[in-house]
Write an enzyme that holds these catalytic residues in place. Structure first.
Site, short mmCIF file in Angstrom:
data_model
loop_
_atom_site.label_atom_id
_atom_site.label_comp_id
_atom_site.label_asym_id
_atom_site.label_seq_id
_atom_site.Cartn_x
_atom_site.Cartn_y
_atom_site.Cartn_z
CE LYS A 117 19.23 13.29 38.53
NZ LYS A 117 18.60 12.11 39.20
CD GLU A 154 20.31 8.95 40.52
OE1 GLU A 154 19.62 8.16 39.81
OE2 GLU A 154 20.03 10.16 40.64
CB CYS A 207 19.69 9.42 36.96
SG CYS A 207 18.33 8.24 36.73
#
Lengths: 294, 294
Positions: A116, A43, A153
């Site tokens: 995200k 990331e 993540c």
């Protein structure tokens, strides 16, 4: 054609964006030369994990998409003929930023991007300050190696995200990640956290019968505000098969390139013996969209 | 009052229902004498795992609820002052049967029941022949030790079931189970299956910040039809804490009573550092209720 020759690149990152990019370029080239057709990075790999503190000047690290970062990785993917999964700090508009994975296809084009969806916020991970939650949903990205269910993540803690990608036909789940130890935690707590992180991602493989690729950074990064003790990123990047079994696993502390062949055909085979999709009680799941069912 | 003194009872089962019940009664008494306030049994503990073959005469094993089985376990729970989680073959009406968990409170009353929602069907586990899918949803059962999110076996592969119980306020997830090895599988395949079963249940603990209790039977049971080689139930009953960490784990092959104190307060503590419920993207989960999102 069911095999995806995959490379995961676990690295330490420094403060110089262009130097990081150059270093990653060399490692991507090394992976491609070793035969990789799909390469996955951690990331926000172009910079230090700047979310350790809330500082408006860090927005200068963001770039538009397309922009200089995508130009660089696009050129590299096209030159090497690989599918490349990157993780970038996207400047979408003045004051509007996302944590965005960009996937390049073998001809260097942008195959797709994912913003995200789940944004964390806890001491040393002040992501809600920087990233507007994604507005593109959970949509796999079609590439020449397959449909990639790219998540990022914090998404990895949500079975819903994995399930939705699988229901949309993802051949594989991919998690660029930046997660580490808080240095004052006990060893027991550190181990529980790292094992939980591994366990839940392996479980997404099991629940959905798909491989999972998770790539973390490694190394220590100080907190510029000195409020916390910084983060020791815990590495442990791994690939699990569709029964959740480890295929490769990197160390805690080393920069590593790991190569592994992922066989997409195993998803069909595993789902025949574990036909979870057949038996889902979709008539009884409606409350999943509630915040809390009280 | 946040501690639940818990016992899991992993056993081998024989062909005589009353003898099984007597044996379980002795073990439940032993657990209670050792201090347990919550006792959990494996799936369908009163009989051999009869679903290895499709035989209408096996419906004779079913009993109404309330009925002789609940009378027996009710008396025991009341006498010992424990909360008891049982798993019974329920005859609901002529030709209508369920795989039903019945929970007794410390006064011997039936605190509630749960009818298995996800019904498997694969060689040696012909449950769709025997069990009508549950029609009571995912509703935790309130008892004097807490709200119990009781699910059964195949449910354990579904993150949705765990999530829905947690969203309804379950303090703990409980899985009575009957699962084992197919004897012609390789050791590698056996290990993958057992580890997947453990991994996904630990992940439900992680995703929801709640403890998980999973109780399996052990020992070999032949297939009366001789079509398959029978099932070697793999034991490995366990309790995991709300970070997915093992608290106790039984062996593959032995009958065991394991006692462990579960601290409900840890759920609050863990959810404070891992606030997954805060960040769920409930605006983007609607497609979870689709069979497949094509």
């Amino acid at each position: 054609m069911s095999i995806i020759q995959t490379a995961i690149i676990q690295i330490k990152v420094g403060s110089d964006k262009l130097a990081n990019r150059q270093k990653l370029g060399n490692k991507i080239r090394e992976a491609a030369n070793a035969g990789a057709k799909l390469v996955v990075l951690p990331e926000l790999h172009d910079s230090l994990y700047f979310c350790q503190t809330e500082d408006v000047s860090n927005f200068d690290l963001a770039e538009p998409i397309p922009g200089p970062a995508t130009d660089f990785y696009s050129q590299l993917a096209g030159e090497l003929g690989i599918v490349l999964v990157t993780s970038l700090f996207e400047k979408r508009a003045p004051g509007l930023y996302h944590n965005t994975a960009v996937v390049f296809d073998t001809n260097g084009s942008i195959a797709g991007k994912y913003r995200k969806m789940h944004i964390p916020d806890d001491p040393a991970y002040y992501e809600k300050f920087y990233f507007t939650p994604g507005d593109m949903g959970f949509e796999p990205i079609q590439t020449s190696v397959g449909k990639l269910g790219v998540l990022v993540c914090w998404d990895q803690w949500y079975p819903e995200a994995a399930r939705l990608m699988a229901l949309r036909g993802a051949d594989v789940l991919i998690y660029p990640t930046a997660i580490g130890y808080e240095l004052t935690d006990t060893d027991a707590e550190k181990n529980r956290q790292r094992e939980a992180w591994i366990t839940i991602q392996r479980a997404h493989a099991v629940a959905n019968g798909v491989p999972v690729i998770s790539v973390n950074r490694t190394g220590y990064e100080a907190d510029p505000s000195k409020v916390t003790n910084g983060i020791e990123f815990w590495g442990n990047s791994f690939v699990a098969g569709p029964q959740g079994e480890f295929m490769v696993q990197a160390s805690n502390t080393n920069e590593e390139i790991q190569l592994i062949d992922i066989d997409k055909q195993r998803t069909e085979n595993v789902r025949r013996i574990w036909p979870y999709f057949r038996d889902r009680r979709i008539d009884a799941y409606a409350s999943i969209v509630k915040r809390y069912d009280d």
